[in-house]
Scaffold this motif. Structure first.
Motif, PDB file in Angstrom:
ATOM      1  N   TRP A 114       0.851  -1.127  -0.027  1.00 12.42           N
ATOM      2  CA  TRP A 114       0.022  -0.066   0.105  1.00 12.42           C
ATOM      3  C   TRP A 114       0.813   1.378  -0.193  1.00 12.42           C
ATOM      4  O   TRP A 114       0.717   2.121  -0.642  1.00 12.42           O
ATOM      5  CB  TRP A 114      -0.863  -0.068   1.339  1.00 12.42           C
ATOM      6  N   LEU A 115       1.963   1.262   0.794  1.00  9.58           N
ATOM      7  CA  LEU A 115       2.853   2.471   0.968  1.00  9.58           C
ATOM      8  C   LEU A 115       3.466   2.589  -0.493  1.00  9.58           C
ATOM      9  O   LEU A 115       3.979   3.522  -0.944  1.00  9.58           O
ATOM     10  CB  LEU A 115       3.865   2.067   1.968  1.00  9.58           C
ATOM     11  N   SER A 116       4.093   1.352  -1.167  1.00  8.44           N
ATOM     12  CA  SER A 116       4.430   1.398  -2.419  1.00  8.44           C
ATOM     13  C   SER A 116       3.469   2.133  -3.346  1.00  8.44           C
ATOM     14  O   SER A 116       4.035   2.982  -4.259  1.00  8.44           O
ATOM     15  CB  SER A 116       4.831   0.102  -2.850  1.00  8.44           C
ATOM     16  N   LEU A 117       2.397   1.628  -3.360  1.00 11.13           N
ATOM     17  CA  LEU A 117       1.240   2.418  -4.118  1.00 11.13           C
ATOM     18  C   LEU A 117       1.485   4.127  -4.002  1.00 11.13           C
ATOM     19  O   LEU A 117       1.194   4.720  -4.956  1.00 11.13           O
ATOM     20  CB  LEU A 117      -0.083   1.946  -4.112  1.00 11.13           C
ATOM     21  N   LYS A 118       1.323   4.411  -2.753  1.00 12.83           N
ATOM     22  CA  LYS A 118       1.278   5.776  -2.317  1.00 12.83           C
ATOM     23  C   LYS A 118       2.561   6.502  -2.845  1.00 12.83           C
ATOM     24  O   LYS A 118       2.552   7.733  -3.566  1.00 12.83           O
ATOM     25  CB  LYS A 118       1.034   6.145  -0.935  1.00 12.83           C
ATOM     26  N   GLU A 119       3.718   5.787  -2.909  1.00 10.20           N
ATOM     27  CA  GLU A 119       4.919   6.442  -3.325  1.00 10.20           C
ATOM     28  C   GLU A 119       4.945   6.582  -4.993  1.00 10.20           C
ATOM     29  O   GLU A 119       5.607   7.436  -5.512  1.00 10.20           O
ATOM     30  CB  GLU A 119       6.027   5.411  -3.101  1.00 10.20           C
ATOM     31  N   ASN A 120       4.060   5.803  -5.605  1.00 10.55           N
ATOM     32  CA  ASN A 120       4.085   6.001  -6.937  1.00 10.55           C
ATOM     33  C   ASN A 120       2.563   6.771  -7.319  1.00 10.55           C
ATOM     34  O   ASN A 120       2.216   6.605  -8.246  1.00 10.55           O
ATOM     35  CB  ASN A 120       3.946   4.444  -7.609  1.00 10.55           C
ATOM     36  N   ASP A 121       2.281   7.661  -6.434  1.00  9.90           N
ATOM     37  CA  ASP A 121       0.914   8.341  -6.703  1.00  9.90           C
ATOM     38  C   ASP A 121      -0.156   7.545  -6.808  1.00  9.90           C
ATOM     39  O   ASP A 121      -1.117   8.101  -8.010  1.00  9.90           O
ATOM     40  CB  ASP A 121       1.288   9.548  -7.605  1.00  9.90           C
ATOM     41  N   ARG A 122      -0.318   6.298  -6.577  1.00  6.48           N
ATOM     42  CA  ARG A 122      -1.578   5.765  -6.578  1.00  6.48           C
ATOM     43  C   ARG A 122      -2.163   5.250  -5.235  1.00  6.48           C
ATOM     44  O   ARG A 122      -1.551   5.142  -4.357  1.00  6.48           O
ATOM     45  CB  ARG A 122      -1.232   4.155  -7.363  1.00  6.48           C
ATOM     46  N   THR A 123      -3.570   5.215  -5.639  1.00  2.00           N
ATOM     47  CA  THR A 123      -4.461   5.192  -4.409  1.00  2.00           C
ATOM     48  C   THR A 123      -5.121   3.879  -4.574  1.00  2.00           C
ATOM     49  O   THR A 123      -5.456   3.394  -5.592  1.00  2.00           O
ATOM     50  CB  THR A 123      -5.210   6.063  -4.116  1.00  2.00           C
TER      51      THR A 123
END
Length: 131
Positions: free
Chosen positions: A21-30
């Protein structure tokens, strides 16, 4: 090789989910981005624990409509959203997202009556919806 304790397995699963989930956020995805890409606009969240809190925060900034939170204990609001038992569901949702990575399969089967798709938070963060 020794068998892992169920509690340890749960913690390990949650760690992997939160890391993805944090990796998604780091790639501007939610999570809401992934849901909308899969034509999911309304959801119930099953489980009123820590993962639900994070999921609610993610979804509150989106157009995904949270119809309610399903849990064993009902009759209260979480951040303005009704918490209800499965039997209290009145509106059909595009999806129900269960937040416990080790959820009982019987519960998952029961949830299918109330939506188009039953998804785990794990499926969403690892983006396996379309597979």
């Amino acid at each position: 090789m020794t068998k892992k304790e169920p509690r340890y397995e749960m913690i390990e699963s949650m760690y992997k989910i939160l890391n993805a989930w944090l990796s998604l956020k780091e790639n501007d995805r939610t999570i809401s981005d992934i849901l909308l890409e899969n034509d999911i606009h309304s959801v119930y969240i099953y489980g009123a624990g820590a993962m639900m809190v994070h999921l609610m925060e993610d979804l509150k900034r989106s157009t995904v409509n949270v119809l309610g939170i399903i849990d064993k204990v009902d009759g209260f609001l979480y951040d303005g959203t009704n918490v209800l038992k499965i039997e209290g569901i009145t509106d059909k949702a595009d999806a129900i997202i269960y937040t416990n990575p080790k959820e009982n399969n019987n519960v998952v089967i029961k949830l299918k009556d109330y939506c188009r798709k039953v998804l785990s938070i794990e499926d969403i963060v690892f983006d396996v919806l379309s597979e």
